[in-house]
Design a protein around this motif. Sequence first.
Motif, mmCIF file in Angstrom:
data_model
loop_
_atom_site.group_PDB
_atom_site.id
_atom_site.type_symbol
_atom_site.label_atom_id
_atom_site.label_comp_id
_atom_site.label_asym_id
_atom_site.label_seq_id
_atom_site.Cartn_x
_atom_site.Cartn_y
_atom_site.Cartn_z
ATOM 1 N N PRO A 155 -35.620 73.398 73.596
ATOM 2 C CA PRO A 155 -34.304 72.958 73.120
ATOM 3 C C PRO A 155 -33.868 73.753 71.894
ATOM 4 C CG PRO A 155 -35.753 71.072 73.527
ATOM 5 C CD PRO A 155 -36.606 72.299 73.605
ATOM 6 N N VAL A 156 -32.583 74.029 71.821
ATOM 7 C CA VAL A 156 -32.016 74.878 70.777
ATOM 8 C C VAL A 156 -31.513 74.025 69.620
ATOM 9 C CG1 VAL A 156 -30.172 76.519 70.249
ATOM 10 C CG2 VAL A 156 -31.408 76.684 72.420
ATOM 11 N N GLN A 157 -31.862 74.431 68.390
ATOM 12 C CA GLN A 157 -31.367 73.748 67.195
ATOM 13 C C GLN A 157 -30.153 74.465 66.607
ATOM 14 O OE1 GLN A 157 -34.031 73.698 63.838
ATOM 15 N NE2 GLN A 157 -32.754 72.280 62.662
ATOM 16 N N GLN A 158 -30.196 75.780 66.586
ATOM 17 C CA GLN A 158 -29.134 76.571 65.966
ATOM 18 C C GLN A 158 -28.668 77.643 66.932
ATOM 19 O OE1 GLN A 158 -30.193 78.268 62.196
ATOM 20 N NE2 GLN A 158 -28.231 79.284 61.896
ATOM 21 N N LEU A 159 -27.346 77.835 67.001
ATOM 22 C CA LEU A 159 -26.759 78.730 67.992
ATOM 23 C C LEU A 159 -25.627 79.505 67.343
ATOM 24 C CD1 LEU A 159 -26.947 79.400 71.059
ATOM 25 C CD2 LEU A 159 -25.277 77.585 71.440
ATOM 26 N N GLN A 160 -25.702 80.836 67.393
ATOM 27 C CA GLN A 160 -24.633 81.706 66.906
ATOM 28 C C GLN A 160 -24.132 82.529 68.085
ATOM 29 O OE1 GLN A 160 -26.517 83.905 63.720
ATOM 30 N NE2 GLN A 160 -26.064 82.319 62.223
ATOM 31 N N LEU A 161 -22.858 82.373 68.429
ATOM 32 C CA LEU A 161 -22.305 82.945 69.652
ATOM 33 C C LEU A 161 -21.238 83.982 69.345
ATOM 34 C CD1 LEU A 161 -21.791 79.592 71.589
ATOM 35 C CD2 LEU A 161 -23.670 81.222 71.915
ATOM 36 N N GLN A 162 -21.249 85.045 70.137
ATOM 37 C CA GLN A 162 -20.161 86.016 70.141
ATOM 38 C C GLN A 162 -19.637 86.097 71.573
ATOM 39 O OE1 GLN A 162 -20.936 89.824 68.079
ATOM 40 N NE2 GLN A 162 -22.867 88.934 67.392
ATOM 41 N N PHE A 163 -18.382 85.710 71.767
ATOM 42 C CA PHE A 163 -17.775 85.757 73.095
ATOM 43 C C PHE A 163 -17.197 87.160 73.297
ATOM 44 C CE2 PHE A 163 -17.351 81.305 71.641
ATOM 45 C CZ PHE A 163 -18.173 80.712 72.588
ATOM 46 N N LYS A 164 -17.730 87.886 74.266
ATOM 47 C CA LYS A 164 -17.365 89.288 74.459
ATOM 48 C C LYS A 164 -16.317 89.467 75.559
ATOM 49 C CE LYS A 164 -20.159 91.023 71.361
ATOM 50 N NZ LYS A 164 -19.635 91.742 70.175
ATOM 51 N N THR A 165 -16.634 89.033 76.778
ATOM 52 C CA THR A 165 -15.683 89.114 77.884
ATOM 53 C C THR A 165 -15.782 87.826 78.698
ATOM 54 O OG1 THR A 165 -17.282 90.233 79.321
ATOM 55 C CG2 THR A 165 -15.771 91.634 78.063
ATOM 56 N N PRO A 166 -14.705 87.431 79.396
ATOM 57 C CA PRO A 166 -14.721 86.160 80.123
ATOM 58 C C PRO A 166 -15.722 86.151 81.281
ATOM 59 C CG PRO A 166 -12.465 86.918 79.761
ATOM 60 C CD PRO A 166 -13.363 88.057 79.394
ATOM 61 N N VAL A 167 -16.233 84.953 81.563
ATOM 62 C CA VAL A 167 -17.100 84.733 82.717
ATOM 63 C C VAL A 167 -16.241 84.278 83.888
ATOM 64 C CG1 VAL A 167 -18.926 83.264 83.669
ATOM 65 C CG2 VAL A 167 -19.152 84.210 81.362
ATOM 66 N N LEU A 168 -16.364 84.964 85.026
ATOM 67 C CA LEU A 168 -15.641 84.608 86.236
ATOM 68 C C LEU A 168 -16.537 83.726 87.098
ATOM 69 C CD1 LEU A 168 -14.086 88.100 87.097
ATOM 70 C CD2 LEU A 168 -13.085 86.241 85.752
ATOM 71 N N PRO A 169 -16.148 82.503 87.386
ATOM 72 C CA PRO A 169 -17.003 81.594 88.161
ATOM 73 C C PRO A 169 -17.183 82.088 89.593
ATOM 74 C CG PRO A 169 -14.822 80.663 87.875
ATOM 75 C CD PRO A 169 -14.869 81.879 87.017
ATOM 76 N N GLY A 170 -18.334 81.714 90.174
ATOM 77 C CA GLY A 170 -18.641 82.127 91.540
ATOM 78 C C GLY A 170 -19.406 83.430 91.618
ATOM 79 N N ILE A 171 -19.583 84.109 90.488
ATOM 80 C CA ILE A 171 -20.316 85.379 90.436
ATOM 81 C C ILE A 171 -21.549 85.167 89.553
ATOM 82 C CG2 ILE A 171 -20.217 87.816 89.795
ATOM 83 C CD1 ILE A 171 -17.181 87.656 90.095
ATOM 84 N N PRO A 172 -22.758 85.513 90.033
ATOM 85 C CA PRO A 172 -23.972 85.243 89.250
ATOM 86 C C PRO A 172 -23.960 85.930 87.895
ATOM 87 C CG PRO A 172 -24.526 85.793 91.521
ATOM 88 C CD PRO A 172 -23.063 86.094 91.352
ATOM 89 N N LEU A 173 -24.639 85.289 86.949
ATOM 90 C CA LEU A 173 -24.846 85.845 85.623
ATOM 91 C C LEU A 173 -26.291 86.295 85.490
ATOM 92 C CD1 LEU A 173 -23.070 83.007 83.632
ATOM 93 C CD2 LEU A 173 -22.242 85.355 83.770
#
Length: 294
Positions: free
Chosen positions: A235-253
């Motif tokens: 489990p994560v306590q601290q999270l620092q995020l940078q959103f780079k490009t959008p995620v398109l649903p239906g396509i694997p990550l």
Amino acid sequence: MHNIHASQPLSGPLWPLLLKAGLTLLKSLRPFGTEPREFSHQLPAPTLAELGAYQQFFGFTPDIVPVCFYYPLLQKAQLASMLQCAGLKVAGLIHLHNNLQAAQNLTPAQFCAGGPLQIQTRLSTVAHAKGVLLRAEQQLWQQQQLVLSGSSDYLLHKAPRQTAKAGAATAQIQPGQPLCDINTAPDAPRAYARLSGDFNPIHLWRWSALLFGQPQPILHGMASAALLCQALPQPVQQLQLQFKTPVLPGIPLQLTQQSTERNSAEYALWQQGRLCLLASLQSWPNGTATPDAD
């Protein structure tokens, strides 16, 4: 001196605030100014059923409150605060960064039965290579105890193209060690909208996504972050995020590990070779991953 607003109750769904945010496109734009503004809102604690639906959708174990689950609560207070700023066009703000840090490792029962939540929000502007950012710094309190602190950065004004290019990092991030693939259902944005209350049109319909330059509805950034956290062993306590490009649903990550240090690491989500999300995170220290449910 900061512009401080008295505490206000904030109940009901998120979508009325989103509707009001959309209507800000019709307002005359006014400069936000350099003076920070502070707000306080009181929210009811979520129910165990609401938290359980979130855990089930993402596959989290039922004994933890995922750190990403707190974000929709913060988001509601963010929107309510922004809407009190005359002349601020809330619709169209681009979410660039998000930081969350839990101060307490509460069980679902402790959090959901702990009574009302108090969220303090501080809005200010920050200079950045991409332009001027609107920063929302927040604290979530319950029973006079700090539960979580966080911040979100939104692009308020874009820098001139040449200035943005000069300030951009030249090093291109390359995929790290591959860990696993993560599938996303085509209807994931609508499912997450029902869970979070975030019915932003860019996540719901193709025509609205096209208006914002996207080929199809995109997945919410914090839904992508939840998928990343769920795929990790601790489990994560601290999270620092940078959103780079959008995620398109239906396509694997593809989840990769970019670096690792003692009790912390950097991960990334990729889609068809595009970097979508960069996350620096810290797990709960050993011995605090699963608290007692007193």
